[in-house]
Design a protein around this motif. Structure first.
Motif, mmCIF file in Angstrom:
data_model
loop_
_atom_site.group_PDB
_atom_site.id
_atom_site.type_symbol
_atom_site.label_atom_id
_atom_site.label_comp_id
_atom_site.label_asym_id
_atom_site.label_seq_id
_atom_site.Cartn_x
_atom_site.Cartn_y
_atom_site.Cartn_z
ATOM 1 N N ARG A 142 43.024 37.899 88.868
ATOM 2 C CA ARG A 142 41.574 38.101 88.844
ATOM 3 C C ARG A 142 40.922 37.088 89.770
ATOM 4 O O ARG A 142 40.513 35.999 89.354
ATOM 5 C CB ARG A 142 41.020 38.018 87.424
ATOM 6 N N HIS B 273 36.479 41.723 88.672
ATOM 7 C CA HIS B 273 36.896 40.692 87.718
ATOM 8 C C HIS B 273 37.391 39.491 88.523
ATOM 9 O O HIS B 273 38.463 39.538 89.112
ATOM 10 C CB HIS B 273 38.005 41.213 86.806
ATOM 11 N N ASP C 122 37.821 35.312 88.419
ATOM 12 C CA ASP C 122 37.735 34.068 87.644
ATOM 13 C C ASP C 122 38.032 32.833 88.488
ATOM 14 O O ASP C 122 38.154 31.728 87.957
ATOM 15 C CB ASP C 122 38.725 34.124 86.457
ATOM 16 N N ASP D 178 36.238 29.392 88.046
ATOM 17 C CA ASP D 178 36.407 28.701 86.761
ATOM 18 C C ASP D 178 37.732 27.944 86.680
ATOM 19 O O ASP D 178 37.898 27.048 85.856
ATOM 20 C CB ASP D 178 36.369 29.710 85.599
ATOM 21 N N HIS E 286 40.709 29.991 81.918
ATOM 22 C CA HIS E 286 40.690 31.017 82.956
ATOM 23 C C HIS E 286 41.805 30.741 83.961
ATOM 24 O O HIS E 286 42.114 29.590 84.261
ATOM 25 C CB HIS E 286 39.338 31.056 83.678
#
Ligand code: SER
Length: 343
Positions: free
Chosen positions: A71, A76, A78, A81, A88
């Motif tokens: 992702r 999507h 991440d 993060d 994540h």
């Protein structure tokens, strides 16, 4: 340690194989070579898209697997993060059980509850469920059926309505989709983290998403139309459930990451990982460990860092890992390639 990560993975596959006749199927590659709508495989359901759409079949109606997912880039994403928080990842495994026009909401919820509370013995007082509250603009009704099924296990204070963003799952701008019901784990000392569900707080995290696939969103118009049959697509974050079962407060404190952290420490000579959220060295450990997993699987499955599309996403991930290795850990020569055996 209660269960190793490897045991957690096999517990999941074995539960659905032996208890409910699911075929154990392999993960698809993390590079979706045959789906131009996706940069990377971002969910377990990608490889079954044709079955949901009614254009393909499989020799089984129930399946269970662990899917390699990335992702980073696309719907999507991440990436930003990673390193800063505890839960994540750009690359992770998603444990999933699947019904192709076979069982539906009741069985999916019953088995999820049984596995979590009876097999893995998670404290039921720490579990919360969410359900789709409906969406007038899309002419979608609230999923009171899922809510009522949860009421057999949970008091109403721990069943929460959620909007389209959290409780209507879509793989991208088009494709099979449907309302979903998430299971969250409350790790607060007082078991009173209800208000933190879907609030971005690491003490209360989503562990499992049960999606009830019923619609297709058309490319271009974005119009929803019902699919020929109803399906179940569940996805449980393997790194997250391992953390919960091992009683840790960070995914990175589980046995999954220890070999990679040990290799980083040995190769870089950096001080040992201490799991601090605001420590630059610990952030570098998490970023490098996550990113080398992502790069290793993506390259092994056929992608290459480059200057466009999915290759550019990989290049950014590679650069970020290199930057942390050089700037934060002070490594002078090549480092990432030496970590591959630990992955
Ligand atoms: N498709 C859902 C998800 O990725 C459940 O597998 O969260």
């Amino acid at each position: 340690m209660s269960r190793t990560a490897a045991q957690v993975r096999s517990d999941f596959l074995e539960y659905f194989r032996t208890r409910a006749g699911h075929a154990v199927v392999p993960s698809s590659p993390v590079v979706p070579h045959h789906d131009p709508t996706l940069l990377f495989t971002n969910a377990g359901m990608n490889q079954f898209k044709d079955v949901f759409l009614g254009t393909g079949t499989r020799p089984y109606k129930r399946a269970v697997d662990t899917q390699k997912c990335i992702r980073a880039g696309g719907k999507h994403n991440d990436l930003e993060d990673v390193g800063k928080d505890t839960y994540h990842h750009t690359f992770f495994e998603m444990l999933g059980n699947w019904s192709f026009g076979d069982y539906f909401k009741k069985e999916a919820i019953d088995w999820a509850w049984d596995l979590l509370t009876n097999i893995w013995k998670l404290d039921p007082l720490r579990l919360h469920a969410t359900y789709f509250e409906g969406d007038a603009a899309e002419k979608l009704e609230p999923d009171t059926e899922a809510r009522d099924l949860w009421l057999r296990y949970l008091p109403k204070e721990r069943i929460h309505p959620g909007n389209k963003k959290d409780n209507f799952w879509e793989m991208g701008d088009s494709g099979p989709c449907g309302p979903c019901s998430e299971i969250h784990f409350d790790a607060t000392p007082g078991k009173d983290g209800g208000k933190l569900v879907n609030a971005g707080d690491p003490r209360v995290i989503e562990i499992w998403n049960l999606v009830f696939i019923q619609f297709n969103r058309a490319p271009g118009t974005g119009k929803l139309s019902p699919l020929p049959a109803k399906h179940v697509d569940t996805g449980m974050g393997f790194e997250r459930i391992t953390r919960v079962i091992q009683g840790k407060t960070s995914n990175y404190d589980t046995d999954l990451w220890m070999p990679i952290f040990a290799a980083i420490e040995e190769i870089s000579g950096a001080k040992a990982y201490r799991g601090k959220l605001d420590d630059h060295v610990d952030i570098a450990y998490r970023v490098i460990a996550d990113h080398i997993g992502c790069l290793t699987f993506a390259i092994t499955d056929g992608a290459r860092p480059s200057n466009e599309g999915r290759g550019y996403v990989l290049r950014r991930i590679l650069r970020r890992a290199v930057r942390h290795a050089h700037q934060t850990l002070g490594v002078k020569g090549p480092m990432l390639c030496k970590l591959v055996p630990s992955v």
